[in-house]
Write a protein that holds these residues in place. Structure first.
Motif, PDB file in Angstrom:
ATOM      1  N   ASP A   1     -43.521 -36.720  -4.799  1.00  0.00           N
ATOM      2  CA  ASP A   1     -42.577 -37.659  -4.185  1.00  0.00           C
ATOM      3  C   ASP A   1     -41.550 -36.940  -3.294  1.00  0.00           C
ATOM      4  O   ASP A   1     -40.421 -37.409  -3.138  1.00  0.00           O
ATOM      5  CB  ASP A   1     -41.870 -38.498  -5.250  1.00  0.00           C
ATOM      6  N   LYS A   2     -41.953 -35.848  -2.703  1.00  0.00           N
ATOM      7  CA  LYS A   2     -41.078 -35.124  -1.777  1.00  0.00           C
ATOM      8  C   LYS A   2     -40.492 -36.097  -0.755  1.00  0.00           C
ATOM      9  O   LYS A   2     -41.205 -36.880  -0.141  1.00  0.00           O
ATOM     10  CB  LYS A   2     -41.854 -34.028  -1.062  1.00  0.00           C
TER      11      LYS A   2
ATOM     12  N   ILE B   1     -38.474 -38.644  -1.282  1.00  0.00           N
ATOM     13  CA  ILE B   1     -38.137 -39.996  -1.723  1.00  0.00           C
ATOM     14  C   ILE B   1     -36.628 -40.181  -1.861  1.00  0.00           C
ATOM     15  O   ILE B   1     -36.085 -41.284  -1.696  1.00  0.00           O
ATOM     16  CB  ILE B   1     -38.855 -40.347  -3.047  1.00  0.00           C
TER      17      ILE B   1
ATOM     18  N   TYR C   1     -40.192 -39.129   5.574  1.00  0.00           N
ATOM     19  CA  TYR C   1     -40.987 -39.198   4.345  1.00  0.00           C
ATOM     20  C   TYR C   1     -41.240 -40.632   3.890  1.00  0.00           C
ATOM     21  O   TYR C   1     -41.621 -40.860   2.752  1.00  0.00           O
ATOM     22  CB  TYR C   1     -40.302 -38.393   3.238  1.00  0.00           C
TER      23      TYR C   1
ATOM     24  N   CYS D   1     -37.357 -29.963  -3.682  1.00  0.00           N
ATOM     25  CA  CYS D   1     -37.791 -30.214  -2.313  1.00  0.00           C
ATOM     26  C   CYS D   1     -39.314 -30.160  -2.218  1.00  0.00           C
ATOM     27  O   CYS D   1     -39.869 -29.644  -1.246  1.00  0.00           O
ATOM     28  CB  CYS D   1     -37.167 -29.199  -1.368  1.00  0.00           C
TER      29      CYS D   1
ATOM     30  N   CYS E   1     -35.644 -33.568   2.357  1.00  0.00           N
ATOM     31  CA  CYS E   1     -36.873 -33.317   1.601  1.00  0.00           C
ATOM     32  C   CYS E   1     -36.725 -33.608   0.119  1.00  0.00           C
ATOM     33  O   CYS E   1     -37.693 -33.462  -0.651  1.00  0.00           O
ATOM     34  CB  CYS E   1     -37.297 -31.854   1.788  1.00  0.00           C
ATOM     35  N   ARG E   2     -35.556 -34.054  -0.323  1.00  0.00           N
ATOM     36  CA  ARG E   2     -35.285 -34.135  -1.756  1.00  0.00           C
ATOM     37  C   ARG E   2     -36.216 -35.089  -2.491  1.00  0.00           C
ATOM     38  O   ARG E   2     -36.424 -36.233  -2.091  1.00  0.00           O
ATOM     39  CB  ARG E   2     -33.826 -34.552  -1.995  1.00  0.00           C
ATOM     40  N   SER E   3     -36.745 -34.588  -3.625  1.00  0.00           N
ATOM     41  CA  SER E   3     -37.626 -35.378  -4.487  1.00  0.00           C
ATOM     42  C   SER E   3     -36.800 -36.008  -5.603  1.00  0.00           C
ATOM     43  O   SER E   3     -35.573 -36.013  -5.555  1.00  0.00           O
ATOM     44  CB  SER E   3     -38.714 -34.485  -5.075  1.00  0.00           C
ATOM     45  N   ASN E   4     -37.483 -36.491  -6.638  1.00  0.00           N
ATOM     46  CA  ASN E   4     -36.790 -37.107  -7.762  1.00  0.00           C
ATOM     47  C   ASN E   4     -37.018 -36.336  -9.057  1.00  0.00           C
ATOM     48  O   ASN E   4     -36.918 -36.885 -10.150  1.00  0.00           O
ATOM     49  CB  ASN E   4     -37.255 -38.559  -7.937  1.00  0.00           C
ATOM     50  N   THR E   5     -37.348 -35.040  -8.916  1.00  0.00           N
ATOM     51  CA  THR E   5     -37.557 -34.176 -10.085  1.00  0.00           C
ATOM     52  C   THR E   5     -36.867 -32.843  -9.831  1.00  0.00           C
ATOM     53  O   THR E   5     -36.247 -32.629  -8.786  1.00  0.00           O
ATOM     54  CB  THR E   5     -39.061 -33.929 -10.339  1.00  0.00           C
TER      55      THR E   5
ATOM     56  N   ASN F   1     -44.346 -41.641   0.994  1.00  0.00           N
ATOM     57  CA  ASN F   1     -43.920 -42.254  -0.260  1.00  0.00           C
ATOM     58  C   ASN F   1     -44.277 -43.740  -0.308  1.00  0.00           C
ATOM     59  O   ASN F   1     -43.647 -44.523  -1.040  1.00  0.00           O
ATOM     60  CB  ASN F   1     -42.413 -42.056  -0.465  1.00  0.00           C
TER      61      ASN F   1
END
Length: 353
Positions: A243-244, A246, A301, A239, A231-235, A305
Motif C-alpha cells: 500500500d505504498k 496510501i 499513488y 515508504c 510515498c507513505r504506506s500504512n505500516t 491503491n
C-alpha cells in the motif's frame, strides 16, 4: 581624554549587553497564534461557535489521564497501526485543554479556564520521563496544542504556571524532532517555536525560524510535492509495501499543518517566514496539496491503491494559507466543506473570505 574614551567604550558595551539581553527575552504574554482581533471578531458572532461551546460544556467533567513514564509503543507495526491508550490519552487531553481555553477566550467564563489549567497541571506535575521513541514523537505532535491552550488562560484565576513552564523547559524541549528531515522535523519546529513563544525566548524563536526555512528548502521539490511524504504506506514499511503511497496525501497535509501553525507563531513575533524564499516553497507545496485534494485521482499513488487514499481532505490549514497564497483549488475545497484535521478550530478562527 582617556577617561572619556573609556567611559564611551563602557557605555557602548553596556548598551550592547542590553541589546543582547533584549534579544534573548521578549514579552511572552501574548496569544501564540491567535490575535486579540480574531477573538473580538468571534465574540461578536456567537453563532459561529455554538457547537464548540456545547462540546466544551460536555467535556467539563473530563479528567486528565497523565502517566509518570510517557513511553507508548511505536505507532506503526509491520501489519498496520497500533492502538495505545497512553498516546491516545495525551492527544485527547490536549484537545480538551485547547477547546476549554478557547471557550474561555470567547465567553470569558472562568470555569473553562480553570478546567484547562487543572488538566495542564495534572500532566505537568505527573510526567517524570518521556520515552525517546514514540513518547518523544507524541510530545512533538501534541504538546504544541497544550502550549497554545495554556497561552489562552495563562493570566486567568491567578494561575501559577511554574510546573508547566518547568515541564516545557526540562522535558518537552528535550524531545524536539526539529533536526529530523521528514514531517517529524516540522512538528519539532512547531514544538520549539511554541515553547520559545510561551517562555519569551527570542533567540530560540530565531533558531526555529532558521530551521523552518531550511526544512522548506529541503523538503519541497520543484513541483511542490514532498518526496519524503508522498510515498507513505500504512505500516512500519514507511515508504514501501503493497500500500505504498496510501497515506501520501495524508502525510503531505500532516507536514504542512505544523509548518503553517509555526509560520503564524513566528510571523506574529517578527520572523515573517512567509516572505522568505522558503515561504515561496511553502506556497508551491500548498498549491500542489490543494490540487491533489481537489483532484485526488491525480495523486501519484491513487491508481496503485485502487483509488483509495487516506486523509484526502485533512486540510483545515488551507484556511490560513489561503490568506497568504490565494489558490483556486484550495478555495473550492474550503467552500465544499467536509474538511478534516481541524483540531485547532482553524476553520472557525480563519474563515474563508
Amino acid at each position: 581624554m582617556m577617561h572619556n574614551v573609556l567611559q564611551k567604550i563602557s557605555v557602548t558595551i553596556l548598551s550592547l549587553g542590553a541589546a543582547v539581553f533584549a534579544h534573548a527575552q521578549m514579552p511572552s504574554d501574548q496569544l501564540l497564534f491567535i490575535t486579540p482581533a480574531q477573538i473580538q471578531a468571534l465574540q461578536q458572532q456567537p453563532e459561529r461557535w455554538v457547537a464548540l461551546q456545547k462540546r466544551c460544556d460536555a467535556e467539563l467533567d473530563a479528567r486528565a489521564q497523565p502517566v509518570a513514564d510517557f513511553s507508548p509503543p511505536p505507532h506503526y507495526s509491520s501489519t498496520g497501526v497500533t492502538h495505545d491508550t497512553t498516546a491516545k490519552n495525551l492527544s485527547s487531553d490536549a484537545g480538551i485543554i485547547y477547546r476549554a481555553a478557547l471557550c474561555y477566550q470567547l465567553t470569558t467564563n472562568r470555569t473553562y479556564a480553570s478546567h484547562a489549567q487543572t488538566m495542564i497541571d495534572a500532566w505537568s506535575k505527573t510526567v517524570k520521563t518521556v520515552g525517546k521513541g514514540q513518547g518523544a514523537s507524541d510530545f512533538n505532535f501534541n504538546m504544541p496544542q497544550i502550549i497554545i491552550g495554556a497561552s489562552l488562560v495563562r493570566h486567568v484565576n491567578q494561575w501559577d504556571d511554574t510546573a508547566f513552564r518547568t515541564l516545557l523547559a526540562d522535558k518537552a524541549a528535550a524531545t524536539t524532532h526539529a533536526d529530523k528531515t521528514n514531517n517529524h522535523g516540522n512538528w519539532g519546529v512547531l514544538l520549539d517555536a511554541s515553547i520559545a513563544a510561551y517562555l519569551g525566548d527570542t533567540q530560540q524563536l530565531a533558531k526555529a525560524s532558521r530551521r523552518w526555512q531550511a526544512l522548506m528548502q529541503s523538503q519541497v521539490a520543484d513541483d511542490g510535492s514532498l518526496p519524503l511524504e508522498i510515498c507513505r504506506s500504512n505500516t512500519s514499511n514507511y515508504c514501501g509495501g503493497a500500500d505504498k503511497g496510501i497515506n501520501g496525501l495524508s502525510y503531505t497535509h500532516y507536514t504542512l499543518l505544523p509548518t503553517t501553525i509555526a509560520a503564524e507563531i513566528l510571523t506574529l513575533r517578527g520572523f515573517d517566514v512567509y516572505q522568505s524564499e522558503a515561504g515561496r516553497k511553502l506556497g508551491l507545496a500548498y498549491a500542489r496539496a490543494a490540487s491533489w485534494t481537489r483532484y485526488p485521482d491525480t495523486f501519484p499513488y491513487y491508481q496503485s491503491n485502487d483509488g483509495k487514499l487516506n486523509g484526502i481532505r485533512n486540510a483545515a490549514y488551507f484556511s490560513i494559507l489561503q490568506k497568504h497564497y490565494p489558490n483556486p483549488d484550495a478555495g473550492t475545497v474550503l467552500r465544499e466543506g467536509k474538511v478534516g484535521m481541524n483540531g485547532l478550530e482553524l476553520l472557525m478562527l480563519f474563515p474563508a473570505g
